[in-house]
Design a protein around this motif. Structure first.
Motif, PDB file in Angstrom:
ATOM      1  N   MET A  98       0.860  -1.178   0.000  1.00  0.00           N
ATOM      2  CA  MET A  98       0.000   0.000   0.000  1.00  0.00           C
ATOM      3  C   MET A  98       0.898   1.230   0.000  1.00  0.00           C
ATOM      4  N   ALA A  99       0.487   2.245  -0.702  1.00  0.00           N
ATOM      5  CA  ALA A  99       1.279   3.478  -0.778  1.00  0.00           C
ATOM      6  C   ALA A  99       0.386   4.676  -0.493  1.00  0.00           C
ATOM      7  N   ILE A 100       1.040   5.786   0.015  1.00  0.00           N
ATOM      8  CA  ILE A 100       0.288   7.027   0.233  1.00  0.00           C
ATOM      9  C   ILE A 100       1.015   8.154  -0.487  1.00  0.00           C
ATOM     10  N   VAL A 101       0.209   9.073  -0.954  1.00  0.00           N
ATOM     11  CA  VAL A 101       0.734  10.291  -1.573  1.00  0.00           C
ATOM     12  C   VAL A 101       0.033  11.458  -0.897  1.00  0.00           C
ATOM     13  N   VAL A 102       0.856  12.368  -0.321  1.00  0.00           N
ATOM     14  CA  VAL A 102       0.290  13.564   0.317  1.00  0.00           C
ATOM     15  C   VAL A 102       0.555  14.728  -0.615  1.00  0.00           C
ATOM     16  N   GLU A 103      -0.506  15.377  -1.010  1.00  0.00           N
ATOM     17  CA  GLU A 103      -0.408  16.491  -1.949  1.00  0.00           C
ATOM     18  C   GLU A 103      -0.807  17.783  -1.229  1.00  0.00           C
ATOM     19  N   LYS A 104      -0.036  18.836  -1.458  1.00  0.00           N
ATOM     20  CA  LYS A 104      -0.330  20.121  -0.828  1.00  0.00           C
ATOM     21  C   LYS A 104      -0.112  21.200  -1.881  1.00  0.00           C
ATOM     22  N   ASN A 105      -1.167  21.992  -2.064  1.00  0.00           N
ATOM     23  CA  ASN A 105      -1.128  23.045  -3.089  1.00  0.00           C
ATOM     24  C   ASN A 105      -0.748  22.476  -4.453  1.00  0.00           C
ATOM     25  N   ALA A 149      -7.070   3.429  -6.247  1.00  0.00           N
ATOM     26  CA  ALA A 149      -6.692   4.659  -5.536  1.00  0.00           C
ATOM     27  C   ALA A 149      -7.914   5.299  -4.916  1.00  0.00           C
ATOM     28  N   ASP A 150      -7.727   5.811  -3.689  1.00  0.00           N
ATOM     29  CA  ASP A 150      -8.784   6.533  -2.990  1.00  0.00           C
ATOM     30  C   ASP A 150      -8.183   7.818  -2.429  1.00  0.00           C
ATOM     31  N   LYS A 151      -8.953   8.850  -2.318  1.00  0.00           N
ATOM     32  CA  LYS A 151      -8.388  10.135  -1.842  1.00  0.00           C
ATOM     33  C   LYS A 151      -9.265  10.717  -0.751  1.00  0.00           C
ATOM     34  N   LYS A 152      -8.597  11.496   0.062  1.00  0.00           N
ATOM     35  CA  LYS A 152      -9.284  12.183   1.168  1.00  0.00           C
ATOM     36  C   LYS A 152      -8.715  13.603   1.261  1.00  0.00           C
ATOM     37  N   GLU A 153      -9.578  14.597   1.052  1.00  0.00           N
ATOM     38  CA  GLU A 153      -9.135  15.989   1.122  1.00  0.00           C
ATOM     39  C   GLU A 153      -9.174  16.450   2.584  1.00  0.00           C
ATOM     40  N   PHE A 154      -8.149  17.265   2.946  1.00  0.00           N
ATOM     41  CA  PHE A 154      -8.105  17.795   4.332  1.00  0.00           C
ATOM     42  C   PHE A 154      -7.409  19.156   4.306  1.00  0.00           C
ATOM     43  N   ILE A 155      -7.419  19.826   5.458  1.00  0.00           N
ATOM     44  CA  ILE A 155      -6.783  21.147   5.612  1.00  0.00           C
ATOM     45  C   ILE A 155      -5.469  20.961   6.362  1.00  0.00           C
ATOM     46  N   ALA A 156      -4.399  21.414   5.712  1.00  0.00           N
ATOM     47  CA  ALA A 156      -3.070  21.289   6.342  1.00  0.00           C
ATOM     48  C   ALA A 156      -2.951  22.245   7.532  1.00  0.00           C
ATOM     49  N   GLN A 157      -1.821  22.123   8.294  1.00  0.00           N
ATOM     50  CA  GLN A 157      -1.614  22.967   9.483  1.00  0.00           C
ATOM     51  C   GLN A 157      -1.539  24.450   9.132  1.00  0.00           C
ATOM     52  N   ASP A 158      -1.002  24.756   7.980  1.00  0.00           N
ATOM     53  CA  ASP A 158      -0.889  26.156   7.598  1.00  0.00           C
ATOM     54  C   ASP A 158      -2.152  26.668   6.918  1.00  0.00           C
ATOM     55  N   GLY A 159      -3.222  25.830   6.905  1.00  0.00           N
ATOM     56  CA  GLY A 159      -4.499  26.251   6.350  1.00  0.00           C
ATOM     57  C   GLY A 159      -4.646  26.045   4.858  1.00  0.00           C
ATOM     58  N   SER A 160      -3.628  25.492   4.213  1.00  0.00           N
ATOM     59  CA  SER A 160      -3.734  25.262   2.772  1.00  0.00           C
ATOM     60  C   SER A 160      -4.472  23.954   2.503  1.00  0.00           C
ATOM     61  N   ASP A 161      -4.971  23.835   1.263  1.00  0.00           N
ATOM     62  CA  ASP A 161      -5.686  22.612   0.866  1.00  0.00           C
ATOM     63  C   ASP A 161      -4.694  21.469   0.626  1.00  0.00           C
ATOM     64  N   ALA A 162      -5.054  20.330   1.147  1.00  0.00           N
ATOM     65  CA  ALA A 162      -4.197  19.154   0.980  1.00  0.00           C
ATOM     66  C   ALA A 162      -5.074  17.932   0.650  1.00  0.00           C
ATOM     67  N   THR A 163      -4.432  16.941   0.086  1.00  0.00           N
ATOM     68  CA  THR A 163      -5.162  15.706  -0.311  1.00  0.00           C
ATOM     69  C   THR A 163      -4.308  14.492   0.009  1.00  0.00           C
ATOM     70  N   LEU A 164      -4.955  13.493   0.581  1.00  0.00           N
ATOM     71  CA  LEU A 164      -4.295  12.220   0.861  1.00  0.00           C
ATOM     72  C   LEU A 164      -4.773  11.183  -0.165  1.00  0.00           C
ATOM     73  N   TYR A 165      -3.830  10.553  -0.873  1.00  0.00           N
ATOM     74  CA  TYR A 165      -4.150   9.475  -1.807  1.00  0.00           C
ATOM     75  C   TYR A 165      -3.672   8.154  -1.199  1.00  0.00           C
ATOM     76  N   VAL A 166      -4.571   7.230  -1.074  1.00  0.00           N
ATOM     77  CA  VAL A 166      -4.237   5.886  -0.587  1.00  0.00           C
ATOM     78  C   VAL A 166      -4.256   4.952  -1.805  1.00  0.00           C
ATOM     79  N   ILE A 167      -3.099   4.395  -2.129  1.00  0.00           N
ATOM     80  CA  ILE A 167      -2.941   3.594  -3.365  1.00  0.00           C
ATOM     81  C   ILE A 167      -2.498   2.177  -2.994  1.00  0.00           C
ATOM     82  N   GLN A 168      -3.110   1.206  -3.663  1.00  0.00           N
ATOM     83  CA  GLN A 168      -2.713  -0.186  -3.457  1.00  0.00           C
ATOM     84  C   GLN A 168      -2.866  -0.956  -4.773  1.00  0.00           C
ATOM     85  N   GLU A 169      -2.129  -2.049  -4.836  1.00  0.00           N
ATOM     86  CA  GLU A 169      -2.228  -2.850  -6.055  1.00  0.00           C
ATOM     87  C   GLU A 169      -3.666  -3.346  -6.257  1.00  0.00           C
TER      88      GLU A 169
END
Length: 505
Positions: A98-105, A149-169
């Protein structure tokens, strides 16, 4: 079983058998999965697992981790920016593939090492963003590999938009694809095997008898009427085979009858020629004697005239019997049936026969019941039957005390009567006995006509008895005598019944 029923059952089997096989195979697979009895060779397509139990446990663990990461993104997003935490969970994630990708801005800030090493940031972000806004549990294709792949949007500590991607085979998609092709191949195999097997059985049951029928037709075409066709099936082709075999037998019998008829015609000509030649020769000799004056006295002339008359009379009798037999054979002789008392008829016939000069030295006796025996018969033809039998008997009486005995017996259970005419003559040999009712048959090999016989007397008897619905047979012991037995039915016939229209000559 008919061909129609065979085809109907084969069509039903083509549908039912695959369904039963699919259902049975599916039930077995489900049972094996539930009971964890599928081994590594079977489940190897699902990943590095050794059993279905382990595969199910992995799925549960993956689901738990995916749910936990989404929970963290929603309630503790700061942990997704903590590198020490991410490294801590990475070992477990790698084990679970399983892999994760954290995206910010719109830029990746963390990518699982085992996953991100094979792709550039641009390739990764482009693939992730192709899903669109409502992307959830979608497929992700990178470098020819499929991932879920599944994603979950959230608010980072600095208030910017962030997204968590949960990826698996994407093991489920691979498994589904493999199962699809496996099931498709299995369906094709079962349907093709079932249809092929049933088609073979049905076609074999049709084609094999047809080949046998064709072979029989070829044999008959070549003139081999002894080639027997023995159909074993009871379907339509079997019935055709039975009809074909019946046709063969009838054709064979017809050809044999035709050959026999031709032989009979030849024999008839030979017999007529022989029987007419002798009296004609005698007549010619007598007429030449009269013409040349050999018969010089009145006594000799009368003797020659008597010989001519006798031979001419014999010829007339022979021709009359030939004509009578031919009408009987062609079913053209009329029969007029009437009710008569057979007992009284026979008694009167024997008394009348006693006055005939030919029977002056013969003891004639009759034995019959004391009551009337009524039958429907042609009086004239019945007299002719008795005349032919007795005239044949008297010619072969060779003892000093000559006897001819007549008897009448009733067989009420068969609704028939039996008339017997027996003599104490020389008898007939066993070899000749079955032939005495054949036309022109005489027991003497030389075919002598000294006795005045035409060889048609008993043949006429047989024809006339059968026309009355009865049967005739002969029994004999050489040196002791012969008895002729014939039957008449006691059932009534329509008076005046005929074989066919009478021929007037």
């Amino acid at each position: 079983m008919s061909i129609r029923k065979k085809l109907l059952l084969s069509y039903i089997a083509m549908i039912v058998v695959p369904i039963v096989v699919f259902a049975g195979t599916g039930a077995i697979l489900v049972s094996l999965v539930i009971n964890n009895q599928i081994g590594p060779a079977t489940v190897g397509i699902l990943g590095d697992v050794k059993s279905m139990k382990e595969f199910r446990a992995n799925l549960v663990q993956l689901s738990e981790w995916e749910g936990g990461l989404k929970f963290i993104a929603e309630h503790e997003p700061q942990r997704l920016e903590d590198e020490s935490y991410l490294r801590e969970i990475e070992e477990t994630l790698t084990t679970l593939e399983m892999a994760i990708v954290v995206e910010k801005n719109a830029a990746p800030v963390y990518v699982s090492p085992w996953f991100g090493s094979g792709y550039t940031s641009n390739e990764l972000m482009q693939a992730l963003h192709e899903g669109g806004e409502g992307w959830n549990d979608n497929e992700l294709e990178l470098g020819g590999n499929l991932y879920s792949a599944d994603k979950k949007e959230f608010i980072a500590q600095d208030g910017s938009d962030a997204t968590l991607y949960v990826i698996q085979e994407d093991r489920i998609s691979d498994t589904a694809r493999w199962l699809f092709f496996a099931v498709l191949a299995f369906v094709v195999l079962v349907v093709a095997g079932t249809n092929g097997f049933l088609t073979f059985l049905v076609s074999r049951s049709i084609i094999k008898p047809l080949h046998q029928l064709k072979a029989a037709a070829e044999e008959i075409k070549d003139g081999n009427l002894d080639y027997e066709l023995a159909p074993r099936k009871k379907d339509e082709i079997g019935k055709v085979g039975e009809s074909f075999e019946e046709m063969r037998l009838r054709l064979k019998a017809s050809i044999q009858a035709e050959l026999q008829a031709e032989e009979n015609r030849k024999q008839l000509l030979a017999n007529i020629s022989h029987d007419l030649k002798t009296p004609i020769t005698a007549i010619i000799a007598c007429t030449e004697g009269l013409r040349d004056g050999i018969a010089s006295s009145e006594e000799k002339r009368q003797q020659y005239i008597g010989m001519i008359y006798g031979k001419a009379t014999h010829m007339d009798g022979l021709i009359e019997e030939l004509f009578l037999y031919s009408k009987l054979d062609l079913k053209r002789l009329p029969f007029y049936f009437e009710e008569l008392d057979l007992n009284a008829f026979l008694e009167a016939y024997v008394k009348e026969l006693g006055h005939h000069p030919q029977y002056q030295n013969v003891q004639l006796t009759y034995e019959g019941p004391a009551h009337a025996v009524l039958v429907e018969a042609d009086r004239e033809k019945l007299g002719r039957i008795l005349n032919n039998i007795t005239s044949n008997s008297v010619k072969h009486l060779d003892k000093a005390e000559k006897t001819i005995h007549f008897s009448l017996q009733e067989h009420q259970q068969n609704q028939e009567v039996e008339i017997t005419v027996s003599d104490n003559g020389r008898g007939i040999g066993k070899e000749a006995l079955p032939l005495i009712f054949d036309r022109f048959y005489r027991t003497d090999a030389s075919r002598s006509t000294d006795t005045g016989g035409s060889g048609l007397g008993l043949a006429i008897v047989k024809q006339m008895v059968e026309a009355h619905g009865g049967m005739v047979e002969a029994r004999s012991v050489q040196g002791e005598g012969t008895s002729i037995h014939f039957t008449l039915i006691t059932g009534t016939k329509e008076k005046g019944e005929r074989h066919d229209e009478a021929i007037d000559h």
